[in-house]
Design a protein around this motif. Structure first.
Motif, PDB file in Angstrom:
ATOM      1  N   LEU A  74     143.693 111.485  61.978  1.00 36.99           N
ATOM      2  CA  LEU A  74     144.610 110.345  61.969  1.00 36.99           C
ATOM      3  C   LEU A  74     146.030 110.846  62.220  1.00 36.99           C
ATOM      4  O   LEU A  74     146.579 111.612  61.415  1.00 36.99           O
ATOM      5  N   ARG A  75     146.612 110.438  63.344  1.00 39.53           N
ATOM      6  CA  ARG A  75     147.958 110.893  63.696  1.00 39.53           C
ATOM      7  C   ARG A  75     148.998 110.078  62.929  1.00 39.53           C
ATOM      8  O   ARG A  75     148.900 108.849  62.846  1.00 39.53           O
ATOM      9  N   ILE A  76     150.007 110.802  62.371  1.00 43.38           N
ATOM     10  CA  ILE A  76     151.105 110.144  61.636  1.00 43.38           C
ATOM     11  C   ILE A  76     152.420 110.631  62.251  1.00 43.38           C
ATOM     12  O   ILE A  76     152.981 111.651  61.838  1.00 43.38           O
ATOM     13  N   PRO A  77     152.917 109.947  63.282  1.00 42.44           N
ATOM     14  CA  PRO A  77     154.188 110.375  63.880  1.00 42.44           C
ATOM     15  C   PRO A  77     155.365 109.999  62.987  1.00 42.44           C
ATOM     16  O   PRO A  77     155.367 108.964  62.319  1.00 42.44           O
ATOM     17  N   ASN A  78     156.361 110.885  62.955  1.00 44.96           N
ATOM     18  CA  ASN A  78     157.597 110.641  62.195  1.00 44.96           C
ATOM     19  C   ASN A  78     157.281 110.296  60.731  1.00 44.96           C
ATOM     20  O   ASN A  78     157.656 109.233  60.211  1.00 44.96           O
ATOM     21  N   SER A  79     156.570 111.183  60.083  1.00 42.73           N
ATOM     22  CA  SER A  79     156.196 110.939  58.684  1.00 42.73           C
ATOM     23  C   SER A  79     157.436 110.887  57.799  1.00 42.73           C
ATOM     24  O   SER A  79     158.415 111.607  58.004  1.00 42.73           O
ATOM     25  N   SER A  80     157.403 109.990  56.793  1.00 40.84           N
ATOM     26  CA  SER A  80     158.507 109.801  55.856  1.00 40.84           C
ATOM     27  C   SER A  80     157.920 109.378  54.515  1.00 40.84           C
ATOM     28  O   SER A  80     156.699 109.408  54.305  1.00 40.84           O
ATOM     29  N   LYS A  81     158.804 108.965  53.585  1.00 44.02           N
ATOM     30  CA  LYS A  81     158.331 108.529  52.277  1.00 44.02           C
ATOM     31  C   LYS A  81     157.432 107.307  52.387  1.00 44.02           C
ATOM     32  O   LYS A  81     156.541 107.115  51.548  1.00 44.02           O
TER      33      LYS A  81
END
Length: 566
Positions: A191-198
């Motif tokens: 599962l791709r998570i681009p620009n991960s943050s809180k």
């Protein structure tokens, strides 16, 4: 078609015969590794469980696999069958548990025969939960930045995958239907998570749908993602000890070495400190104990040496600090307290030598200054238009007979002999260097202006009569005005004999005496190399070489004959 069915029946019969043959061979003791695996699954799903050993799973040719189970409710070990129609069965190195229920919780053992008399056993504990729980999570991912999440199930199977997410901090993950479907992620094992943050934090669950004998089954796996705040790491900073420091200890006594390193207030997972003796950690040796403590970004390590040995005194102890970037260290050495006496003795000797050198320099400082001044001043001397090196002022009148004789002997004898004849200074003495009939007032003013210094001779009991306008009274007034008001001429004060006070002298002269003490001349100091004449020369300007060379040679022989020149 019939041929294919016949072959499958023959293979099943052969496998069952081999299984019975190997299973009944109880004389062989299989090797069992210490490591055990655990699989936590949810009731209602199906489990595809391969042999936990990769070689056991992949090597199936000419190898035999037998599965057993020890259920928690029965406490009995039973062999699992190979019939595909059974809910729990196995095929070669893979076990199938279809439509899991709570009674399937227990230990599952894989017995792998890779020879007729050699085998390994691998154990897997399966725990079935009735509903979704955080205990089902494979592991938590505390990351500062993440690009994707890998699905932990269906690694060895073909199937379709869908992804779900539930937020952290809520209780909605206790019920399966409250998971939110993540769109456009079908068949994605990662599962791709681009620009991960809180906002990316949460529990991610992948559901794999696979077929077995034409029937679809589901297997799921969940991971928790936590986004950590990015921290700025600072290099380690030693608070204790000081590098290359020395700790004094007695042989056989206990010594405690403290090391304290500041790593910053941020969390540092790979930060550590340790004591080493000659590059080896001493904490595992007898007589050494090392303790650690963390507090407010600081890590402390205390090394206790129960009994200091001779080997410790010859060793180097180092405290090493390590973070994710670098490793730094400080060194500490142990020394016997007996060596303190040598250190103190060396310090005392050094102090005495410095004291002796200081005394010698102070005693010969005047000679050194006079020697260097003759060299440097003559090299860079410029003509100032002066005619005399000094103008001599002394009192002739109002003196008793003994004082008058002393003054006359000093001026006409020692002063002229040493300064003029020996050292080549040019002096102006009133009554000797003036011509009869000259205007005394103009002469005094002119000659004082042409002189570089004023030599004022003080005598005991001398006084200055303000009504008297004698030359010695006038030249004193002019000289004091020249020195105090105009500041063009230096003054050298010479005192003949002891004087109780200076209240009888003019105020200008008293002011000079407050600023500079007079040079005291004692009767008998007629040697040119005496300390008195060196101090006089120190205050005098440098005599010209032509004057000195013409007179000093003839005087040296005379002083040597009299025993006055050393």
């Amino acid at each position: 078609m019939m041929m294919m069915m016949m072959l499958q029946i023959i293979l099943l019969l052969t496998e069952s015969v081999l299984v019975s043959s190997y299973a009944l061979n109880s004389t062989v003791q299989c090797e069992r590794p210490d490591a055990k695996t655990t699989r936590r699954v949810r009731a209602g799903e199906s489990l595809y469980l391969p042999c936990p050993n990769l070689q056991c799973y992949e090597e199936t040719e000419n190898r035999l696999h037998v599965w057993f189970r020890n259920l928690s409710r029965t406490k009995q070990v039973e062999q699992i069958g190979t019939e595909g129609s059974e809910r729990v069965h196995y095929h070669q190195s893979a076990l199938y548990i279809l439509w899991l229920n709570l009674n399937d919780t227990g230990r599952y053992i894989t017995r792998w025969w890779y020879a007729e008399d050699e085998c390994d056993e691998f154990e897997t504990e399966v725990v079935v939960y009735e509903e979704f729980s955080t205990d089902l999570l494979y592991h938590t991912m505390p990351e500062q930045k993440v690009s994707g999440i890998y699905c932990p199930v269906c690694e060895y199977q073909q199937g379709s995958i869908v992804w779900y997410k539930v937020c952290l901090g809520g209780c909605c993950f206790l019920f399966w239907q409250n998971f939110a479907l993540i769109p456009n992620q079908e068949f994605a094992r990662v599962l791709r998570i681009p620009n991960s943050s809180k906002e990316s934090e949460g529990i991610y669950t992948c559901v794999c749908t696979w077929e077995h004998h034409g029937i679809k089954h589901n297997s799921s796996g969940s991971r928790r993602l936590i986004i950590k705040e990015q921290t700025i790491s600072s290099p380690p900073k030693f608070l204790l000890p000081i590098n290359n420091s020395v700790v004094f200890a007695d042989v056989g006594s206990e010594v405690i070495l403290n090391c304290s390193v500041f790593f910053g207030l941020t969390v540092c997972d790979r930060c550590s400190i340790r004591w080493e003796k000659n590059g080896i950690r001493p904490s595992g040796l007898n007589g050494y104990e090392q303790k650690y403590r963390r507090m407010d970004g600081t890590i402390q390590s205390v090394l206790t040496i129960t009994e200091v040995s001779e080997s410790d005194l010859r060793s180097e102890f180092a405290c090493k600090a390590e973070d994710s970037v670098e490793v730094i260290f400080v060194s500490v050495t142990l020394k016997s307290r007996a060596s303190v006496f040598c250190v103190i003795l060396a310090c005392i000797c050094t102090f005495l030598v410095l004291l002796l050198v200081g005394g010698v320099l102070k005693w010969f400082a005047l000679d050194l200054v006079l020697f260097l001044r003759q060299i440097f001043v003559k090299l860079y001397r410029k003509e100032d238009g002066k005619l005399y090196d000094a103008y001599v002022i002394y009192q002739k009148n109002n003196l008793d007979e003994m004082t008058s004789k002393t003054v006359s002997d000093f001026v006409s004898g020692s002063l002229l002999t040493v300064l003029e004849s020996y050292y080549g200074f040019k002096l102006f003495i009133h009554g000797r260097d003036d011509l009869p009939g000259e205007d005394c007032i103009n002469l005094i003013e002119t000659e004082i202006q042409l002189s570089r210094r004023l030599i004022i001779i003080l005598t005991p009991g001398a006084s200055t009569d303000k009504s008297n306008v004698s030359p010695e009274a006038y030249d004193l007034q002019v000289g004091l005005h020249q020195a105090l008001v105009q500041g063009e001429t230096g003054v050298i004060l010479i005192q003949l004999g002891q004087m109780q006070d200076y209240t009888h002298l003019p105020l200008g002269l008293q002011h000079l005496l407050c600023k500079n003490s007079p040079l005291l001349w004692r009767d008998g100091e007629s040697s040119p190399n005496s300390r008195f004449w060196k101090r006089v020369r120190y205050q005098m300007p440098v005599a010209s070489s032509c004057q000195k060379s013409s007179r000093s040679r003839s005087l040296k022989a005379s002083f040597q004959c009299q025993g006055l020149l050393v």
